[in-house]
Design a protein around this motif. Structure first.
Motif, mmCIF file in Angstrom:
data_model
loop_
_atom_site.group_PDB
_atom_site.id
_atom_site.type_symbol
_atom_site.label_atom_id
_atom_site.label_comp_id
_atom_site.label_asym_id
_atom_site.label_seq_id
_atom_site.Cartn_x
_atom_site.Cartn_y
_atom_site.Cartn_z
ATOM 1 N N ASN A 1 0.857 -1.184 0.000
ATOM 2 C CA ASN A 1 0.000 0.000 0.000
ATOM 3 C C ASN A 1 0.897 1.239 0.000
ATOM 4 N N TRP B 1 3.072 7.669 3.674
ATOM 5 C CA TRP B 1 2.666 8.697 4.644
ATOM 6 C C TRP B 1 3.085 8.308 6.051
ATOM 7 N N TRP B 2 2.900 7.041 6.440
ATOM 8 C CA TRP B 2 3.316 6.611 7.777
ATOM 9 C C TRP B 2 4.829 6.694 7.934
ATOM 10 N N THR C 1 0.697 4.449 -0.891
ATOM 11 C CA THR C 1 0.252 5.769 -0.433
ATOM 12 C C THR C 1 0.238 5.844 1.085
ATOM 13 N N THR C 2 -0.471 4.943 1.708
ATOM 14 C CA THR C 2 -0.557 4.962 3.173
ATOM 15 C C THR C 2 0.784 4.655 3.809
#
Length: 105
Positions: free
Chosen positions: A19, A25-26, A21-22
């Motif tokens: 994943n 970001w994390w 994108t997520t």
């Protein structure tokens, strides 16, 4: 070669390959938080609000580059080690100051 094998610990933890994108970001948030902790523990001085805001703005912008490098390189892991070393240093420094204060009194 499998990309999953080359991911750094935090990139694999946040599943950047499954994943993106997520996960990115994390990873970005993790690197920003660790960078702020390392900065505060090792380098920060009392500054006026505007100067501090400018420094943190550039720190956050610089973390964008570190996030892309942090997918395959141990950027976040190095920040964790730096934070731990600085925490140990600050604890020992405070203990030493307390001992000197007790000896003087």
């Amino acid at each position: 070669m499998n990309v999953t094998e080359r991911l750094s610990f935090f990139a694999a933890l946040f599943k950047v390959d499954d994943n993106p994108t997520t996960g990115m970001w994390w990873l970005y948030i993790t690197i920003v938080i660790l960078s702020i902790i390392v900065f505060k523990l090792g380098f920060a001085k009392k500054l006026p609000l505007v100067k501090a805001a400018v420094i943190y703005l550039f720190l956050i912008l610089g973390c964008t580059v570190l996030t892309f490098l942090g997918v395959f390189l141990p950027v976040a892991e190095g920040l964790v080690v730096a934070a731990l070393i600085l925490i140990i240093y600050k604890i020992r420094l405070n203990q030493e100051r307390k001992q000197k204060g007790n000896e003087t009194a």
